[in-house]
Enzyme design. Structure first.
Site, mmCIF file in Angstrom:
data_model
loop_
_atom_site.group_PDB
_atom_site.id
_atom_site.type_symbol
_atom_site.label_atom_id
_atom_site.label_comp_id
_atom_site.label_asym_id
_atom_site.label_seq_id
_atom_site.Cartn_x
_atom_site.Cartn_y
_atom_site.Cartn_z
ATOM 1 N N CYS A 173 -2.922 -2.478 6.167
ATOM 2 C CA CYS A 173 -3.348 -1.027 6.696
ATOM 3 C C CYS A 173 -4.680 -1.077 7.437
ATOM 4 O O CYS A 173 -4.939 -0.329 8.373
ATOM 5 C CB CYS A 173 -2.917 -0.151 5.737
ATOM 6 S SG CYS A 173 -3.812 0.069 4.085
ATOM 7 N N HIS A 221 -5.659 -5.845 2.764
ATOM 8 C CA HIS A 221 -4.659 -4.618 2.965
ATOM 9 C C HIS A 221 -4.378 -4.593 4.285
ATOM 10 O O HIS A 221 -5.363 -4.533 5.323
ATOM 11 C CB HIS A 221 -5.342 -3.346 2.682
ATOM 12 C CG HIS A 221 -5.692 -3.075 1.238
ATOM 13 N ND1 HIS A 221 -5.203 -2.038 0.376
ATOM 14 C CD2 HIS A 221 -6.269 -3.926 0.247
ATOM 15 C CE1 HIS A 221 -5.659 -2.107 -1.024
ATOM 16 N NE2 HIS A 221 -6.406 -3.264 -1.099
ATOM 17 N N CYS A 229 0.938 -1.120 -0.029
ATOM 18 C CA CYS A 229 -0.054 -0.091 -0.081
ATOM 19 C C CYS A 229 0.998 1.457 0.036
ATOM 20 O O CYS A 229 1.686 1.433 0.957
ATOM 21 C CB CYS A 229 -1.045 -0.028 1.183
ATOM 22 S SG CYS A 229 -1.352 1.595 1.801
ATOM 23 N N GLU A 230 0.718 2.244 -1.087
ATOM 24 C CA GLU A 230 1.493 3.266 -1.098
ATOM 25 C C GLU A 230 1.277 4.350 -0.126
ATOM 26 O O GLU A 230 1.931 5.286 0.102
ATOM 27 C CB GLU A 230 1.319 3.938 -2.614
ATOM 28 C CG GLU A 230 0.258 4.714 -2.679
ATOM 29 C CD GLU A 230 0.154 5.168 -4.276
ATOM 30 O OE1 GLU A 230 1.021 4.559 -5.357
ATOM 31 O OE2 GLU A 230 -0.507 5.854 -4.504
ATOM 32 N N HIS A 231 0.013 4.098 0.774
ATOM 33 C CA HIS A 231 -0.344 5.175 1.953
ATOM 34 C C HIS A 231 0.217 4.830 2.918
ATOM 35 O O HIS A 231 0.618 5.847 3.955
ATOM 36 C CB HIS A 231 -1.971 5.405 1.628
ATOM 37 C CG HIS A 231 -2.337 5.659 0.438
ATOM 38 N ND1 HIS A 231 -3.505 5.351 -0.063
ATOM 39 C CD2 HIS A 231 -1.938 6.623 -0.373
ATOM 40 C CE1 HIS A 231 -4.055 5.934 -1.161
ATOM 41 N NE2 HIS A 231 -2.751 6.623 -1.465
ATOM 42 N N HIS A 232 0.667 3.599 3.292
ATOM 43 C CA HIS A 232 1.062 3.207 4.407
ATOM 44 C C HIS A 232 2.388 2.309 4.527
ATOM 45 O O HIS A 232 2.771 1.942 5.492
ATOM 46 C CB HIS A 232 0.101 2.222 5.448
ATOM 47 C CG HIS A 232 -1.209 3.258 5.755
ATOM 48 N ND1 HIS A 232 -2.349 3.001 4.870
ATOM 49 C CD2 HIS A 232 -1.470 4.004 6.653
ATOM 50 C CE1 HIS A 232 -3.088 3.720 5.349
ATOM 51 N NE2 HIS A 232 -2.814 4.394 6.547
ATOM 52 N N GLN A 241 -4.624 -0.245 -5.156
ATOM 53 C CA GLN A 241 -5.259 -1.504 -5.814
ATOM 54 C C GLN A 241 -6.085 -1.157 -7.122
ATOM 55 O O GLN A 241 -5.814 -1.911 -8.131
ATOM 56 C CB GLN A 241 -6.220 -2.349 -5.091
ATOM 57 C CG GLN A 241 -6.740 -3.681 -5.387
ATOM 58 C CD GLN A 241 -7.501 -4.543 -4.524
ATOM 59 O OE1 GLN A 241 -7.290 -4.631 -3.322
ATOM 60 N NE2 GLN A 241 -8.322 -5.376 -5.070
#
Ligand SMILES: [Zn+2]
Length: 222
Positions: A184, A182, A113-116, A154
């Site tokens: 996260c 995910h 996940c590119e956010h976490h 995703q």
């Protein structure tokens, strides 16, 4: 050049009609540094992060962690950022005139996940209906792995795989279905351990209900 529209896939394909969100946002100078230098710098910064967290880097269990993490980022989990690692397309002429659906299901998927920066774990199912070309089965798996080995969301991952299959196979008839967990979501935030996320992309003939249903029937059949 718009920094979000560089040819991250390195295949010279222009996707003018597609929004910039299809492309992984990479800087133009993304690969000017060598892998070795990237590993060296990430190692240094990761050691700093661990230090700030209060960890004792002199402990022999932690000592090697900054280097291990740096090497894992550059050489393994994010290797799909580098266009040099893109699998080469080796096509075969469709001599036998196969014109039915080919489904490669249950492709194990590990992404981040590119956010976490925590894992996305799931399965990808891809299909195509060939025109003049067919491709080795392992190539479908490799294409999925290449785009998964990046910081991702995703939705973008699903679209990047579909666009690559279309370009590689010279057909619009492709379908991509991803179901994933995910970490996260599971391990932090709402702590939902039972939800999973499904994303799909249907193009060409797969936009027609009969083909889509056939594809879905294959992937759900156990
Ligand atoms: Zn996340």
């Amino acid at each position: 050049m718009d920094k979000y529209n560089i040819d991250a896939e390195g295949d010279g394909t222009e996707h003018d009609h597609l929004s910039s969100s299809l492309h992984t946002p990479l800087r133009e100078d993304a690969f000017k540094m060598t892998d070795d230098l990237k590993i060296e710098l990430i190692e240094k910064h990761f050691r700093e992060i661990m230090h700030i967290l209060g960890l004792d880097l002199a402990d022999d269990s932690l000592q090697g962690t900054p280097h291990r993490v740096a090497k894992m980022y550059v050489k393994e989990v994010f290797r799909g950022l580098n266009p040099h690692n893109k699998p080469a397309a080796k096509l075969f002429l469709n001599r036998f005139g196969y014109n039915q659906m080919l489904v490669e299901r249950d492709i194990t998927l590990y992404s981040y996940c590119e956010h976490h920066f925590v894992p996305i774990i799931g399965k990808a199912h891809v299909a195509y209906i060939p025109e003049k070309h067919v491709v080795g089965l392992s190539k479908l798996n490799r294409i999925v792995q290449y785009f998964a080995h990046r910081p991702q969301v995703q939705e973008r991952l699903t679209m990047q795989i579909a666009e690559e299959l279309k370009a590689m196979l010279f057909t619009e008839n492709v379908a991509v279905y991803i179901e994933a967990d995910h970490l996260c979501v599971m391990s932090r935030g709402v702590h939902d351990v039972s939800s999973s996320t499904i994303t799909t992309e249907y193009a060409g003939l797969f936009q027609q209900e009969q083909y889509r249903n056939e594809f879905l029937a294959y992937i759900h059949k156990r």
